[in-house]
Design a protein around this motif. Sequence first.
Motif, PDB file in Angstrom:
ATOM      1  N   ASN A 113       0.815  -1.212   0.000  1.00 22.09           N
ATOM      2  CA  ASN A 113       0.000   0.000   0.000  1.00 22.09           C
ATOM      3  C   ASN A 113       0.854   1.270   0.000  1.00 22.09           C
ATOM      4  O   ASN A 113       0.522   2.254  -0.663  1.00 22.09           O
ATOM      5  CB  ASN A 113      -0.931   0.007   1.220  1.00 22.09           C
ATOM      6  CG  ASN A 113      -2.044  -1.005   1.101  1.00 22.09           C
ATOM      7  OD1 ASN A 113      -2.519  -1.284   0.000  1.00 22.09           O
ATOM      8  ND2 ASN A 113      -2.456  -1.586   2.212  1.00 22.09           N
ATOM      9  N   ILE A 114       1.944   1.246   0.758  1.00 26.12           N
ATOM     10  CA  ILE A 114       2.852   2.394   0.769  1.00 26.12           C
ATOM     11  C   ILE A 114       3.472   2.589  -0.616  1.00 26.12           C
ATOM     12  O   ILE A 114       3.546   3.709  -1.131  1.00 26.12           O
ATOM     13  CB  ILE A 114       3.953   2.207   1.839  1.00 26.12           C
ATOM     14  CG1 ILE A 114       3.337   2.246   3.244  1.00 26.12           C
ATOM     15  CG2 ILE A 114       5.025   3.291   1.703  1.00 26.12           C
ATOM     16  CD1 ILE A 114       4.299   1.844   4.344  1.00 26.12           C
ATOM     17  N   TYR A 115       3.894   1.474  -1.216  1.00 28.03           N
ATOM     18  CA  TYR A 115       4.438   1.548  -2.571  1.00 28.03           C
ATOM     19  C   TYR A 115       3.370   2.038  -3.550  1.00 28.03           C
ATOM     20  O   TYR A 115       3.650   2.863  -4.435  1.00 28.03           O
ATOM     21  CB  TYR A 115       4.950   0.174  -3.000  1.00 28.03           C
ATOM     22  CG  TYR A 115       5.293   0.075  -4.472  1.00 28.03           C
ATOM     23  CD1 TYR A 115       6.461   0.650  -4.966  1.00 28.03           C
ATOM     24  CD2 TYR A 115       4.445  -0.571  -5.355  1.00 28.03           C
ATOM     25  CE1 TYR A 115       6.780   0.572  -6.323  1.00 28.03           C
ATOM     26  CE2 TYR A 115       4.746  -0.648  -6.713  1.00 28.03           C
ATOM     27  CZ  TYR A 115       5.911  -0.079  -7.177  1.00 28.03           C
ATOM     28  OH  TYR A 115       6.202  -0.152  -8.511  1.00 28.03           O
ATOM     29  N   GLY A 116       2.144   1.515  -3.394  1.00 26.57           N
ATOM     30  CA  GLY A 116       1.045   1.903  -4.281  1.00 26.57           C
ATOM     31  C   GLY A 116       0.750   3.394  -4.207  1.00 26.57           C
ATOM     32  O   GLY A 116       0.514   4.042  -5.231  1.00 26.57           O
ATOM     33  N   LEU A 117       0.763   3.939  -2.987  1.00 28.32           N
ATOM     34  CA  LEU A 117       0.515   5.371  -2.805  1.00 28.32           C
ATOM     35  C   LEU A 117       1.570   6.200  -3.532  1.00 28.32           C
ATOM     36  O   LEU A 117       1.251   7.187  -4.209  1.00 28.32           O
ATOM     37  CB  LEU A 117       0.508   5.697  -1.310  1.00 28.32           C
ATOM     38  CG  LEU A 117       0.180   7.143  -0.916  1.00 28.32           C
ATOM     39  CD1 LEU A 117      -1.219   7.515  -1.371  1.00 28.32           C
ATOM     40  CD2 LEU A 117       0.323   7.326   0.584  1.00 28.32           C
ATOM     41  N   ILE A 118       2.836   5.772  -3.414  1.00 28.10           N
ATOM     42  CA  ILE A 118       3.938   6.485  -4.080  1.00 28.10           C
ATOM     43  C   ILE A 118       3.860   6.315  -5.596  1.00 28.10           C
ATOM     44  O   ILE A 118       3.997   7.276  -6.358  1.00 28.10           O
ATOM     45  CB  ILE A 118       5.299   5.980  -3.552  1.00 28.10           C
ATOM     46  CG1 ILE A 118       5.440   6.282  -2.060  1.00 28.10           C
ATOM     47  CG2 ILE A 118       6.450   6.603  -4.330  1.00 28.10           C
ATOM     48  CD1 ILE A 118       6.640   5.623  -1.405  1.00 28.10           C
ATOM     49  N   PHE A 119       3.599   5.077  -6.032  1.00 30.63           N
ATOM     50  CA  PHE A 119       3.572   4.774  -7.471  1.00 30.63           C
ATOM     51  C   PHE A 119       2.436   5.519  -8.165  1.00 30.63           C
ATOM     52  O   PHE A 119       2.620   6.116  -9.230  1.00 30.63           O
ATOM     53  CB  PHE A 119       3.411   3.263  -7.678  1.00 30.63           C
ATOM     54  CG  PHE A 119       3.400   2.841  -9.118  1.00 30.63           C
ATOM     55  CD1 PHE A 119       4.586   2.608  -9.793  1.00 30.63           C
ATOM     56  CD2 PHE A 119       2.196   2.684  -9.793  1.00 30.63           C
ATOM     57  CE1 PHE A 119       4.575   2.229 -11.131  1.00 30.63           C
ATOM     58  CE2 PHE A 119       2.177   2.308 -11.129  1.00 30.63           C
ATOM     59  CZ  PHE A 119       3.370   2.069 -11.795  1.00 30.63           C
ATOM     60  N   TRP A 120       1.240   5.499  -7.567  1.00 29.40           N
ATOM     61  CA  TRP A 120       0.090   6.179  -8.166  1.00 29.40           C
ATOM     62  C   TRP A 120       0.327   7.685  -8.212  1.00 29.40           C
ATOM     63  O   TRP A 120      -0.063   8.352  -9.167  1.00 29.40           O
ATOM     64  CB  TRP A 120      -1.183   5.858  -7.382  1.00 29.40           C
ATOM     65  CG  TRP A 120      -1.777   4.522  -7.715  1.00 29.40           C
ATOM     66  CD1 TRP A 120      -1.113   3.341  -7.823  1.00 29.40           C
ATOM     67  CD2 TRP A 120      -3.157   4.228  -7.969  1.00 29.40           C
ATOM     68  NE1 TRP A 120      -1.986   2.322  -8.114  1.00 29.40           N
ATOM     69  CE2 TRP A 120      -3.242   2.835  -8.217  1.00 29.40           C
ATOM     70  CE3 TRP A 120      -4.309   4.993  -7.993  1.00 29.40           C
ATOM     71  CZ2 TRP A 120      -4.450   2.205  -8.482  1.00 29.40           C
ATOM     72  CZ3 TRP A 120      -5.524   4.371  -8.267  1.00 29.40           C
ATOM     73  CH2 TRP A 120      -5.595   2.994  -8.518  1.00 29.40           C
ATOM     74  N   ALA A 121       0.946   8.242  -7.150  1.00 29.60           N
ATOM     75  CA  ALA A 121       1.223   9.685  -7.111  1.00 29.60           C
ATOM     76  C   ALA A 121       2.211  10.065  -8.219  1.00 29.60           C
ATOM     77  O   ALA A 121       2.023  11.074  -8.926  1.00 29.60           O
ATOM     78  CB  ALA A 121       1.768  10.081  -5.748  1.00 29.60           C
ATOM     79  N   LYS A 122       3.274   9.263  -8.393  1.00 32.26           N
ATOM     80  CA  LYS A 122       4.252   9.526  -9.452  1.00 32.26           C
ATOM     81  C   LYS A 122       3.623   9.398 -10.832  1.00 32.26           C
ATOM     82  O   LYS A 122       3.888  10.208 -11.728  1.00 32.26           O
ATOM     83  CB  LYS A 122       5.435   8.550  -9.320  1.00 32.26           C
ATOM     84  CG  LYS A 122       6.390   8.866  -8.182  1.00 32.26           C
ATOM     85  CD  LYS A 122       7.571   7.911  -8.199  1.00 32.26           C
ATOM     86  CE  LYS A 122       8.582   8.269  -7.112  1.00 32.26           C
ATOM     87  NZ  LYS A 122       9.735   7.343  -7.109  1.00 32.26           N
TER      88      LYS A 122
END
Length: 285
Positions: A217-226
Amino acid sequence: MKDKLKQFFSRFGWYEICLISFGIIAITVLSIIVKSSAITIIYSIFGVLYTVLLSAKFKFSILFGLVQTSFYIIQSVMYQNWGEVILNSAVVLPILLTSTILWFTGKDKNDEKVTERKIKPLEWCIVGVIFVVTTIAFYFILSALNTQNAWLGCISCGLTVTSNYLLLRKSQFLFVGFILLNVVLFVLWLLPIVQGGGFGLESLPMLVTLVVYNISNIYGLIFWAKDRRKISLNEGSLQDKTQEELQDDEMLANQDKNQKQIENQEKDNELRNKNSKGIKKFGEN
């Protein structure tokens, strides 16, 4: 067939492959050690696939979510977490089914990855109301069912509903909701081990699964934001390019207009010269 498999796995980055491998191996080994049920293992593995693939925006991840939720309902029945049973049966599963239909039949149905949507301020107010109403309602339901740790369960219910609503709306903030939810669920599944009740150490794979979920989820939040920033930059570049093209077209049009004016002026000058010569010649005669 071999080429199709290579093409399929080529879509995944090193992060997705490493996290999926780590999650499945850790859950399987730990499940064998503590002799967890097959339901726990299946739920955990499909949960890892679901969260990791969703974090990378793969649309077909929702299918793993359907399987994971189905086994989670069975798992919750075994552990007598009635709040989770009611919530996932009445709310989460229908939302995931609706999301599946919308994701694969909407205007972006041919896209391989999820197309993110932006939530407006008014809708955020609705999300807040949903969380408060759901939390209060489930507190009374869980208390009536004599559910242990009802206060924790009702918070879990509120976060579950709002997080899955954000999932349905394809908002990147779904990961914030799921991060908070997994923290609450971690405590909820840890308490039976600490208190010495329920299935004891057999629920340890659940805790490992929740840790893997939150890493995803932490990775997903960063990936989606980028990815969102990248799309915005591309749209901005395209808009700038379009503006430049319009300016170039306008400049060319002005140049053509000026050229025609010059040509017309020259023709007028030639005509005047001819008329002047004609008048002069007529005067001499």
